[in-house]
Design an enzyme around this catalytic site. Structure first.
Site, short mmCIF file in Angstrom:
data_model
loop_
_atom_site.label_atom_id
_atom_site.label_comp_id
_atom_site.label_asym_id
_atom_site.label_seq_id
_atom_site.Cartn_x
_atom_site.Cartn_y
_atom_site.Cartn_z
N GLY A 46 0.84 -1.20 0.00
CA GLY A 46 0.00 0.00 0.00
C GLY A 46 0.87 1.24 0.00
O GLY A 46 0.54 2.25 0.63
N GLU A 247 -9.81 15.60 20.54
CA GLU A 247 -9.19 16.22 19.37
C GLU A 247 -9.98 17.48 19.02
O GLU A 247 -11.21 17.47 19.07
CB GLU A 247 -9.22 15.26 18.16
CG GLU A 247 -7.95 14.47 18.03
CD GLU A 247 -7.95 13.50 16.86
OE1 GLU A 247 -6.90 12.89 16.62
OE2 GLU A 247 -8.99 13.35 16.18
N HIS A 271 -7.21 2.38 21.68
CA HIS A 271 -6.26 3.23 22.40
C HIS A 271 -6.63 3.39 23.89
O HIS A 271 -5.80 3.21 24.77
CB HIS A 271 -6.16 4.62 21.76
CG HIS A 271 -5.87 4.60 20.29
ND1 HIS A 271 -5.10 3.64 19.71
CD2 HIS A 271 -6.23 5.44 19.28
CE1 HIS A 271 -5.00 3.88 18.40
NE2 HIS A 271 -5.69 4.97 18.12
N ARG A 378 -6.24 9.95 34.38
CA ARG A 378 -6.44 10.71 35.61
C ARG A 378 -7.00 9.79 36.69
O ARG A 378 -8.06 9.19 36.52
CB ARG A 378 -7.44 11.84 35.34
CG ARG A 378 -7.72 12.77 36.52
CD ARG A 378 -8.71 13.86 36.10
NE ARG A 378 -8.21 14.68 35.01
CZ ARG A 378 -7.58 15.85 35.17
NH1 ARG A 378 -7.44 16.38 36.37
NH2 ARG A 378 -7.14 16.52 34.12
N LYS A 411 -2.12 16.43 41.87
CA LYS A 411 -2.81 17.58 42.48
C LYS A 411 -2.99 17.27 43.96
O LYS A 411 -3.50 16.21 44.33
CB LYS A 411 -4.15 17.81 41.78
CG LYS A 411 -3.94 18.33 40.36
CD LYS A 411 -5.12 18.18 39.45
CE LYS A 411 -6.29 19.04 39.82
NZ LYS A 411 -7.35 18.95 38.78
P1 NDP Z 1 -9.25 20.78 36.10
O1 NDP Z 1 -9.69 20.87 37.47
O2 NDP Z 1 -9.41 21.92 35.18
O3 NDP Z 1 -9.94 19.53 35.37
C1 NDP Z 1 -10.02 18.32 36.03
C2 NDP Z 1 -10.88 17.36 35.27
O4 NDP Z 1 -12.22 17.78 35.35
C3 NDP Z 1 -10.60 17.21 33.80
O5 NDP Z 1 -10.71 15.83 33.51
C4 NDP Z 1 -11.70 17.98 33.12
O6 NDP Z 1 -12.15 17.45 31.92
C5 NDP Z 1 -12.82 17.79 34.08
N1 NDP Z 1 -13.78 18.85 33.98
C6 NDP Z 1 -13.61 20.13 33.60
N2 NDP Z 1 -14.78 20.79 33.66
C7 NDP Z 1 -15.69 19.90 34.09
C8 NDP Z 1 -17.07 19.97 34.37
N3 NDP Z 1 -17.74 21.09 34.20
N4 NDP Z 1 -17.68 18.87 34.83
C9 NDP Z 1 -16.99 17.74 35.03
N5 NDP Z 1 -15.70 17.61 34.77
C10 NDP Z 1 -15.05 18.69 34.32
O7 NDP Z 1 -7.75 20.37 36.29
P2 NDP Z 1 -6.59 19.87 35.38
O8 NDP Z 1 -5.96 18.77 36.10
O9 NDP Z 1 -7.07 19.56 34.03
O10 NDP Z 1 -5.62 21.12 35.36
C11 NDP Z 1 -6.00 22.42 34.89
C12 NDP Z 1 -5.00 22.95 33.90
O11 NDP Z 1 -3.72 23.06 34.50
C13 NDP Z 1 -4.88 22.04 32.71
O12 NDP Z 1 -4.86 22.82 31.55
C14 NDP Z 1 -3.55 21.38 32.94
O13 NDP Z 1 -2.93 21.03 31.74
C15 NDP Z 1 -2.77 22.47 33.66
N6 NDP Z 1 -1.68 21.86 34.44
C16 NDP Z 1 -0.54 21.65 33.79
C17 NDP Z 1 0.52 21.06 34.41
C18 NDP Z 1 1.76 20.84 33.63
O14 NDP Z 1 1.87 21.24 32.48
N7 NDP Z 1 2.74 20.20 34.21
C19 NDP Z 1 0.47 20.67 35.81
C20 NDP Z 1 -0.81 20.89 36.40
C21 NDP Z 1 -1.85 21.46 35.71
P3 NDP Z 1 -11.98 18.14 30.50
O15 NDP Z 1 -10.68 17.63 30.05
O16 NDP Z 1 -13.09 17.65 29.69
O17 NDP Z 1 -12.01 19.62 30.64
C1 BG6 Z 2 -6.12 6.97 15.13
C2 BG6 Z 2 -7.55 7.30 14.89
O1 BG6 Z 2 -5.97 5.64 15.53
O2 BG6 Z 2 -5.61 7.82 16.17
C3 BG6 Z 2 -7.72 8.77 14.51
O3 BG6 Z 2 -8.02 6.50 13.81
C4 BG6 Z 2 -7.08 9.65 15.55
O4 BG6 Z 2 -9.09 9.10 14.37
C5 BG6 Z 2 -5.65 9.20 15.83
O5 BG6 Z 2 -7.08 10.97 15.05
C6 BG6 Z 2 -5.04 9.98 16.97
O6 BG6 Z 2 -3.69 9.71 17.06
P1 BG6 Z 2 -2.70 10.73 17.78
O7 BG6 Z 2 -1.42 10.01 17.86
O8 BG6 Z 2 -2.66 11.96 16.90
O9 BG6 Z 2 -3.31 11.05 19.11
#
Ligand code: NDP
Ligand code: BG6
Length: 523
Positions: A46, A247, A271, A378, A411
């Protein structure tokens, strides 16, 4: 070399890519077979396709450029199109990332390439391919790796023809298969039976590229190389586990393929479920491929198929205020059938019914056209019993961020610094790009293809794992299809349907919205 020595080296010296890989190859594989034969031939079935152009040729080029492949390796493309190596080179060029100083090396790489045109179902085409393979230096003795970068509709014919016409008589033969491995338990079993009639399990490498990602591979080291996590990694301490794939773009251009599969088959059944296995499995008796995969299978066997009440399905609609593609919904793609009910978002709750995990929800969430790109694991821990801080403490979470910006953070509560005695939310933070400044992490495909050369199957899916994965999801998939379950609309660029957050809450995941991250690496 031991891992501590490697870690020291990684931080102390800016190692080149090939040094890092060279170490990796030595450490992980220490493999006798690698030089079993001087000659290796990598055959891309392919070769004219998208995957070949965007992933496989670039990966082979990077491995070749970095001196990681056996010295005498040749690459042969096979497809129906009337092509030549120059045309392949031109098509791949945008994906090869070639610096000025590498142009000469690139020419050497392409001088090791050749192309054979033929039909997938035609035996004479494969005889022709075999004759060509035999004419390459060391060809008759060479080890052969066949990469099936093909639609599943031709797997059957191609594998049969490889087996009957193209196997190396003196070297080893390995077949690399890309997902989808079937559409459900039955079709997957048919494919598995077909493959196992032709090849032995140790010749078959089923790729799940998430198993090649740095942080996915790190799960085993984190869990089994640290004393601090072991005793809390269970139902006594963990309230829920959330595995997320998000994504920020839709399926535009891939709608035809995607509509036939949907997000559960595309991302969740493979995955996310693989990540679940690495989080939930017991410690394997060694890091050998089969010991690890035995443990993964045991975990999968403890999971019952989810019912519809454990599921929220979504489909994105355009955002009239969005930019470009964000204005378009899934159904606006002309390659998607009108009125399709295929889910582009899913949250599914699974339970691992064993002594370690009984009652702990494993929440798998994945979706297209969401608010961000993110894949993470998480673990949310239970409340501290016997609170003495007046309800000010939030639950601990351990987050392993797979992408982007690999990181591990815990956290936690800490005393607010200064003249206070209040707890406040903060984190222990291992951000890779700060900690490992000079290390360039390899692409998942680089690791996995190198693994195939080395004969390591640890990061590939065994047939019994696959069977269990389909056993878990097939009843749900069939029910959704039979009942034409209508997914909930969510807007392009949103977090998905709010009903998914309600499901999370219902099974015990607690989101307070109080955690604010202050990036310590930003001045
Ligand atoms: P948050 O408290 O923002 O989110 C915790 C979880 O809750 C996530 O899974 C999130 O899902 C989910 N969530 C968000 N909103 C809701 C909702 N309304 N109801 C239910 N679930 C919800 O904490 P994070 O741990 O995500 O941290 C906050 C930010 O700090 C992130 O951007 C993180 O990347 C950053 N950070 C970065 C670090 C690093 O780079 N080393 C270290 C620590 C924190 P969803 O994904 O869908 O929003
Ligand atoms: C593939 C899925 O297996 O993984 C795609 O078919 C998806 O839909 C992709 O976009 C994501 O891969 P990565 O490595 O970009 O997170």
């Amino acid at each position: 070399m031991g891992s501590r020595a490697s870690a020291e080296k990684m931080t102390a010296l800016p190692l080149s890519r090939s040094e890092v890989f060279g170490e990796l190859r030595k450490e992980l594989h220490d493999d006798k077979e690698f030089h079993q034969s001087d000659a290796h031939i990598f055959i891309i079935m392919g070769a004219s396709g998208d995957l070949a152009k965007k992933k496989i040729y670039p990966t082979l080029w990077w491995l070749f450029r970095d001196g990681l492949l056996p010295e005498e390796t040749h690459f042969v493309g096979f497809a129906r199109s009337d092509l030549n190596v120059d045309a392949i080179r031109t098509a791949c060029m945008p994906y090869l990332k070639v610096s000025d100083s590498e142009v000469e090396r690139l020419s050497v790489f392409f001088s090791r390439n050749s192309y054979v045109s033929g039909k997938y179902g035609e035996e004479s085409s494969f005889s022709k391919l075999n004759s060509h393979l035999s004419t390459l230096p060391g060809g008759a003795q060479a080890n052969r790796l066949f990469y099936l970068a093909l639609p599943p509709s031709v797997y059957h014919d191609v594998t049969q023809n490889i087996k009957h016409h193209c196997m190396s008589a003196n070297g080893w033969n390995r077949i690399i298969v890309e997902k989808p491995f079937g559409r459900d338990l039955q079709s997957s079993e048919e494919l598995s039976n077909h493959l196992s009639a032709l090849f032995t399990e140790d010749q078959i490498y089923r790729i799940d590229h998430y198993l090649g990602k740095e942080m996915v591979q790190n799960l085993m080291v984190l869990r089994f190389g640290n004393r601090i996590f072991g005793p809390i990694w269970n139902r006594e301490s963990v309230a829920s586990v959330v595995l997320t794939f998000k994504e920020p773009f839709g399926t535009q251009g891939r709608g035809g393929y995607f509509d036939d599969f949907g997000i559960i088959r595309d991302v969740m059944q493979n995955h996310l479920l693989q990540m679940l296995c690495l989080v939930a499995m017991e410690k394997p008796s060694s890091t050998s491929s089969d010991d690890v995969r035995d443990e993964k299978v045991k975990v999968l066997k403890c999971i019952s198929p989810p019912g519809l009440s454990d599921v929220v399905l979504g489909q994105y609609v355009g955002n009239p205020a969005g930019q470009g593609d964000a204005k378009l919904g899934y159904l606006d793609d002309p390659t998607v059938p009108k009125g399709s009910t295929t889910a582009t978002f899913a949250t599914v709750v699974l339970y691992v019914k064993n002594e370690r995990w009984d009652g702990v929800p494993f929440i798998l969430r994945c979706g297209k056209a969401l608010n961000e790109r993110k894949a993470e694991v998480r673990l949310q821990f239970r409340d501290v019993p016997g609170d003495i801080f007046g309800g000010q403490c939030q639950r601990n979470e351990l987050v392993v961020r797979v992408q982007p910006n690999e990181a591990i953070y815990a956290k936690m509560m800490s005393k607010k610094p200064g003249m206070h005695f209040n707890p406040e939310e903060t984190e222990l933070d291992l951000t890779y790009h700060s900690r490992y400044k000079d290390v360039k992490l390899p692409d998942a495909y680089e690791r996995l293809i190198l693994d195939v050369f080395c004969g390591s199957q640890m990061h590939f899916v065994r047939s019994d794992e696959l069977r269990e994965a389909w056993r878990i999801f097939t009843p749900l998939l069939h029910q959704i299809e039979k009942e034409k379950t209508v997914p909930i609309n969510y807007t392009y660029g949103s977090r998905g349907p709010p009903e998914a957050d309600e499901l999370l809450k219902r099974v015990g995941f607690r989101y307070e919205g109080t955690y604010k991250w202050v990036n310590p690496h930003k001045l």
